[in-house]
Scaffold this motif. Sequence first.
Motif, PDB file in Angstrom:
ATOM      1  N   ALA A 195      -4.877 -26.840  29.476  1.00 40.71           N
ATOM      2  CA  ALA A 195      -4.837 -25.871  30.567  1.00 40.71           C
ATOM      3  C   ALA A 195      -4.606 -24.475  30.007  1.00 40.71           C
ATOM      4  N   HIS A 196      -5.021 -23.490  30.769  1.00 40.50           N
ATOM      5  CA  HIS A 196      -4.840 -22.092  30.366  1.00 40.50           C
ATOM      6  C   HIS A 196      -3.350 -21.786  30.289  1.00 40.50           C
ATOM      7  N   ALA A 197      -2.878 -21.379  29.108  1.00 46.35           N
ATOM      8  CA  ALA A 197      -1.439 -21.173  28.926  1.00 46.35           C
ATOM      9  C   ALA A 197      -1.108 -19.753  28.499  1.00 46.35           C
ATOM     10  N   SER A 198      -1.821 -19.207  27.520  1.00 47.34           N
ATOM     11  CA  SER A 198      -1.522 -17.866  27.030  1.00 47.34           C
ATOM     12  C   SER A 198      -2.611 -16.903  27.495  1.00 47.34           C
ATOM     13  N   PRO A 199      -2.314 -15.601  27.546  1.00 43.99           N
ATOM     14  CA  PRO A 199      -3.323 -14.638  28.004  1.00 43.99           C
ATOM     15  C   PRO A 199      -4.586 -14.694  27.147  1.00 43.99           C
ATOM     16  N   ASN A 200      -5.721 -14.505  27.803  1.00 41.86           N
ATOM     17  CA  ASN A 200      -6.992 -14.467  27.078  1.00 41.86           C
ATOM     18  C   ASN A 200      -7.082 -13.215  26.218  1.00 41.86           C
ATOM     19  N   ARG A 201      -7.760 -13.344  25.090  1.00 47.91           N
ATOM     20  CA  ARG A 201      -8.029 -12.163  24.255  1.00 47.91           C
ATOM     21  C   ARG A 201      -9.099 -11.281  24.885  1.00 47.91           C
ATOM     22  N   LEU A 202      -9.895 -11.852  25.771  1.00 45.95           N
ATOM     23  CA  LEU A 202     -10.961 -11.114  26.426  1.00 45.95           C
ATOM     24  C   LEU A 202     -10.757 -11.209  27.932  1.00 45.95           C
ATOM     25  N   HIS A 203     -10.874 -10.081  28.620  1.00 47.40           N
ATOM     26  CA  HIS A 203     -10.796 -10.104  30.083  1.00 47.40           C
ATOM     27  C   HIS A 203     -11.769  -9.088  30.669  1.00 47.40           C
ATOM     28  N   LEU A 204     -11.948  -9.162  31.973  1.00 47.68           N
ATOM     29  CA  LEU A 204     -12.875  -8.290  32.681  1.00 47.68           C
ATOM     30  C   LEU A 204     -12.113  -7.259  33.499  1.00 47.68           C
ATOM     31  N   ASP A 205     -12.635  -6.034  33.529  1.00 46.59           N
ATOM     32  CA  ASP A 205     -12.134  -4.970  34.392  1.00 46.59           C
ATOM     33  C   ASP A 205     -13.187  -4.664  35.449  1.00 46.59           C
ATOM     34  N   LEU A 206     -12.767  -4.600  36.698  1.00 43.29           N
ATOM     35  CA  LEU A 206     -13.670  -4.283  37.796  1.00 43.29           C
ATOM     36  C   LEU A 206     -13.516  -2.824  38.183  1.00 43.29           C
ATOM     37  N   ALA A 207     -14.626  -2.195  38.527  1.00 40.93           N
ATOM     38  CA  ALA A 207     -14.626  -0.781  38.898  1.00 40.93           C
ATOM     39  C   ALA A 207     -14.352  -0.617  40.386  1.00 40.93           C
ATOM     40  N   SER A 208     -13.852   0.549  40.747  1.00 44.15           N
ATOM     41  CA  SER A 208     -13.793   0.965  42.149  1.00 44.15           C
ATOM     42  C   SER A 208     -14.054   2.458  42.199  1.00 44.15           C
ATOM     43  N   TYR A 209     -14.606   2.905  43.302  1.00 46.64           N
ATOM     44  CA  TYR A 209     -15.009   4.303  43.414  1.00 46.64           C
ATOM     45  C   TYR A 209     -14.181   5.077  44.435  1.00 46.64           C
ATOM     46  N   SER A 210     -13.199   4.406  45.027  1.00 43.81           N
ATOM     47  CA  SER A 210     -12.265   5.054  45.944  1.00 43.81           C
ATOM     48  C   SER A 210     -11.050   4.145  46.066  1.00 43.81           C
ATOM     49  N   PRO A 211      -9.895   4.694  46.464  1.00 42.11           N
ATOM     50  CA  PRO A 211      -8.723   3.833  46.683  1.00 42.11           C
ATOM     51  C   PRO A 211      -9.003   2.725  47.695  1.00 42.11           C
ATOM     52  N   ARG A 212      -9.784   3.035  48.708  1.00 40.91           N
ATOM     53  CA  ARG A 212     -10.095   2.004  49.706  1.00 40.91           C
ATOM     54  C   ARG A 212     -10.917   0.881  49.091  1.00 40.91           C
ATOM     55  N   GLN A 213     -11.893   1.237  48.254  1.00 35.40           N
ATOM     56  CA  GLN A 213     -12.686   0.182  47.630  1.00 35.40           C
ATOM     57  C   GLN A 213     -11.827  -0.666  46.696  1.00 35.40           C
ATOM     58  N   GLN A 214     -10.899  -0.057  45.988  1.00 34.75           N
ATOM     59  CA  GLN A 214      -9.990  -0.831  45.145  1.00 34.75           C
ATOM     60  C   GLN A 214      -9.207  -1.827  45.992  1.00 34.75           C
ATOM     61  N   ASP A 215      -8.658  -1.360  47.114  1.00 33.40           N
ATOM     62  CA  ASP A 215      -7.920  -2.255  48.012  1.00 33.40           C
ATOM     63  C   ASP A 215      -8.817  -3.374  48.525  1.00 33.40           C
ATOM     64  N   ASP A 216     -10.069  -3.032  48.860  1.00 39.22           N
ATOM     65  CA  ASP A 216     -10.991  -4.045  49.381  1.00 39.22           C
ATOM     66  C   ASP A 216     -11.320  -5.088  48.330  1.00 39.22           C
ATOM     67  N   ARG A 217     -11.501  -4.654  47.070  1.00 42.48           N
ATOM     68  CA  ARG A 217     -11.804  -5.620  46.004  1.00 42.48           C
ATOM     69  C   ARG A 217     -10.620  -6.564  45.778  1.00 42.48           C
ATOM     70  N   VAL A 218      -9.416  -6.009  45.792  1.00 43.36           N
ATOM     71  CA  VAL A 218      -8.235  -6.849  45.614  1.00 43.36           C
ATOM     72  C   VAL A 218      -8.127  -7.838  46.772  1.00 43.36           C
ATOM     73  N   ARG A 219      -8.326  -7.358  47.975  1.00 41.39           N
ATOM     74  CA  ARG A 219      -8.226  -8.228  49.153  1.00 41.39           C
ATOM     75  C   ARG A 219      -9.254  -9.355  49.080  1.00 41.39           C
ATOM     76  N   LEU A 220     -10.491  -9.012  48.686  1.00 35.14           N
ATOM     77  CA  LEU A 220     -11.526 -10.037  48.576  1.00 35.14           C
ATOM     78  C   LEU A 220     -11.177 -11.059  47.511  1.00 35.14           C
ATOM     79  N   ALA A 221     -10.678 -10.611  46.366  1.00 30.00           N
ATOM     80  CA  ALA A 221     -10.296 -11.542  45.301  1.00 30.00           C
ATOM     81  C   ALA A 221      -9.246 -12.529  45.789  1.00 30.00           C
TER      82      ALA A 221
END
Length: 240
Positions: A63-89
């Motif tokens: 099982a996944h135990a330690s942090p990955n050496r590689l991860h993904l960053d998602l973009a947002s173009y406004s504070p509202r879009q950032q909130d929406d992406r987090v909410r959707l996730a």
Amino acid sequence: MSTRLVYVAVRAQRPSALAEFWARLLGWTVTLDRGDRVDIAPPDPGLPGPALTFRAAPPGAPAHASPNRLHLDLASYSPRQQDDRVRLALELGGDHLDIGQGAVPWVVLADPEGNEFCVLEPRPEYVGTGALAAVVVGAAAPARLAAFWSVASGWPVARNGAVAGLRSPTELGAWLEFIPHPGPGDDRLHLELGARAGTAAAERLTAAGAVARPDGGTRFLDPEHNPFCLVEAERGQPTN
């Protein structure tokens, strides 16, 4: 160039379910679905960044135990879009994650299988990336590792310092970034390079500092021992 960055490969317990999470979160489309492997990619073919491929984990994989050496960053173009992406996730089955980040303007989350990712606040350097802002790799020496991956991917180094970044010459699509990392991490995510059959890609990569893995074939370690693979560029299939 003889090789190009084509995939971020994710080892998954449930490839179809995890691919669906990421496809819906990014707004990407499924380009291959054969059960044990599902690929997703941006609907805009003009974005040169890597697609995502989800492969079934081998039986008995820990099982996944330690942090990955590689991860993904998602973009947002406004504070509202950032909130929406987090909410959707969160609605899709993700969760908040505390990795000791403290008070930061980005939001750290985990996907349904525990893989870390970030939803960034608006940043001008990520205009033109699409939903995926960056593929981020932890490194002991970010500038040195960026130099290797510049040779491997054909992308120039566009940012160098404590954080090093590569960008497609088109200046579109996701960045490939290297950040300081305190030590080893999980390798459930790895990069894959496309190469045309019959090229001397393997020799070129080893000359740049890659090491062939003991299991042979087209599996390698980069100069900081991160695993990566070669695939046939035309079909996106492993060459071994």
